[in-house]
Write a protein that holds these residues in place. Sequence first.
Motif, PDB file in Angstrom:
ATOM      1  N   ALA A 266       0.827  -1.206   0.000  1.00  0.00           N
ATOM      2  CA  ALA A 266       0.000   0.000   0.000  1.00  0.00           C
ATOM      3  C   ALA A 266       0.863   1.259   0.000  1.00  0.00           C
ATOM      4  N   TRP A 267       1.909   1.271   0.803  1.00  0.00           N
ATOM      5  CA  TRP A 267       2.786   2.443   0.841  1.00  0.00           C
ATOM      6  C   TRP A 267       3.539   2.605  -0.477  1.00  0.00           C
TER       7      TRP A 267
ATOM      8  N   ASN B  33       2.523   1.588  -3.483  1.00  0.00           N
ATOM      9  CA  ASN B  33       1.564   2.061  -4.486  1.00  0.00           C
ATOM     10  C   ASN B  33       1.218   3.528  -4.277  1.00  0.00           C
ATOM     11  N   THR B  34       1.071   3.935  -3.017  1.00  0.00           N
ATOM     12  CA  THR B  34       0.756   5.336  -2.735  1.00  0.00           C
ATOM     13  C   THR B  34       1.890   6.253  -3.157  1.00  0.00           C
TER      14      THR B  34
ATOM     15  N   THR C 258       1.727   9.135  -6.005  1.00  0.00           N
ATOM     16  CA  THR C 258       2.149  10.513  -5.719  1.00  0.00           C
ATOM     17  C   THR C 258       3.185  10.988  -6.716  1.00  0.00           C
TER      18      THR C 258
ATOM     19  N   THR D 259      -2.347  13.791  -2.631  1.00  0.00           N
ATOM     20  CA  THR D 259      -2.191  12.541  -3.375  1.00  0.00           C
ATOM     21  C   THR D 259      -1.791  11.382  -2.464  1.00  0.00           C
ATOM     22  N   MET D 260      -1.117  11.666  -1.366  1.00  0.00           N
ATOM     23  CA  MET D 260      -0.800  10.596  -0.432  1.00  0.00           C
ATOM     24  C   MET D 260      -2.049  10.060   0.262  1.00  0.00           C
ATOM     25  N   GLN D 261      -3.143  10.805   0.183  1.00  0.00           N
ATOM     26  CA  GLN D 261      -4.398  10.379   0.790  1.00  0.00           C
ATOM     27  C   GLN D 261      -5.431   9.980  -0.277  1.00  0.00           C
TER      28      GLN D 261
ATOM     29  N   THR E  41      -3.231  -1.379  -7.159  1.00  0.00           N
ATOM     30  CA  THR E  41      -3.694  -0.023  -6.867  1.00  0.00           C
ATOM     31  C   THR E  41      -4.216   0.102  -5.433  1.00  0.00           C
TER      32      THR E  41
ATOM     33  N   THR F 131      -4.014   1.485  -2.047  1.00  0.00           N
ATOM     34  CA  THR F 131      -3.339   2.617  -1.420  1.00  0.00           C
ATOM     35  C   THR F 131      -3.507   2.550   0.091  1.00  0.00           C
ATOM     36  N   VAL F 132      -2.848   3.458   0.778  1.00  0.00           N
ATOM     37  CA  VAL F 132      -2.888   3.447   2.244  1.00  0.00           C
ATOM     38  C   VAL F 132      -4.314   3.656   2.736  1.00  0.00           C
TER      39      VAL F 132
ATOM     40  N   LEU G 260       0.110   7.340   8.996  1.00  0.00           N
ATOM     41  CA  LEU G 260       0.000   8.255   7.858  1.00  0.00           C
ATOM     42  C   LEU G 260       0.102   9.698   8.317  1.00  0.00           C
TER      43      LEU G 260
END
Length: 284
Positions: free
Chosen positions: A63-64, A66-67, A71, A219-221, A238, A240-241, A265
């Motif tokens: 997840a990290w 992909n995030t 970003t 974008t990190m969220q 895909t 994400t966090v 996060l």
Amino acid sequence: MRDNLVAYAFLAGAILCFGFFSWYPIVRGWLLGFQQVTFAQPAQWVGLDNFRRLFDDPLFVTAWTNTGYFTLLALVLGFAAPFLVAVVLNELRHGSGYLRMTVYLPVMLPPIVTMLLWRWFYDPGPGLFNKALDLVHLPPQQWLESGHLAMLSLVLVSTWANMGTTTLVYLAALGSVPGELYEAAELDGASIRRRLWHVTLPHMRFILMITLLLQVLGTMQVFIEPFVLTGGGPDDATVTVLLLLYRYAFVYNDFGLASALSTLLFVVLGLFSAVYLRLTRGGD
């Protein structure tokens, strides 16, 4: 105190609203990260067990990663595109108002409407993009079903949906650049590229730094694009966090684990913001 009593009363109302609806949920979320919370049983203190379980989950690193990838792609596309569009609109003498409204129009659409519209664009059968490829005799693509194209496809949706606000901010900043500087540079024989580099960018430096910070934080969220369009697939490409956080809370009913991830996060974004602001302040 007596002279400012009315002002203090208004401030108290604002502080109470922030306290109940913003600060309290934040503190409550931090506390939940150290508790085992489910619908089936009352909350129990478990210390750092939730964080240990996070690091043991193989999807945590995925997840990290992909995030971070989302970003990076969003910065390459979503940070440059609004600036270039703003520069072009700023140079136009006719129809600029209509074009500004057109650029801002996607921001006014509800996010779910935007996602459903782009889902049709990406449809592997009658989708708009594959129809366009067919017109130029190119093979159709599995936009959301391909591990190589899915993340890029989500970035394109996010960029299209959100660039309107940033473009208007850049247009306002461009309007504050003194016109005589452009005239002097033009008389000195500076090309458009050199005027952009030596006149426009230095005057917009502060705005560019702030928008870069806000874009990274936003974008990190990222959540709604992978949630609606791909569900985290294909093969977790895909996830994400925030999508993983959603699964912890509302699929597995483990609110303690979800709160622990949200706390991490928050810490990561807070550290990034502090370091970024420190470096840019030093540069000034």
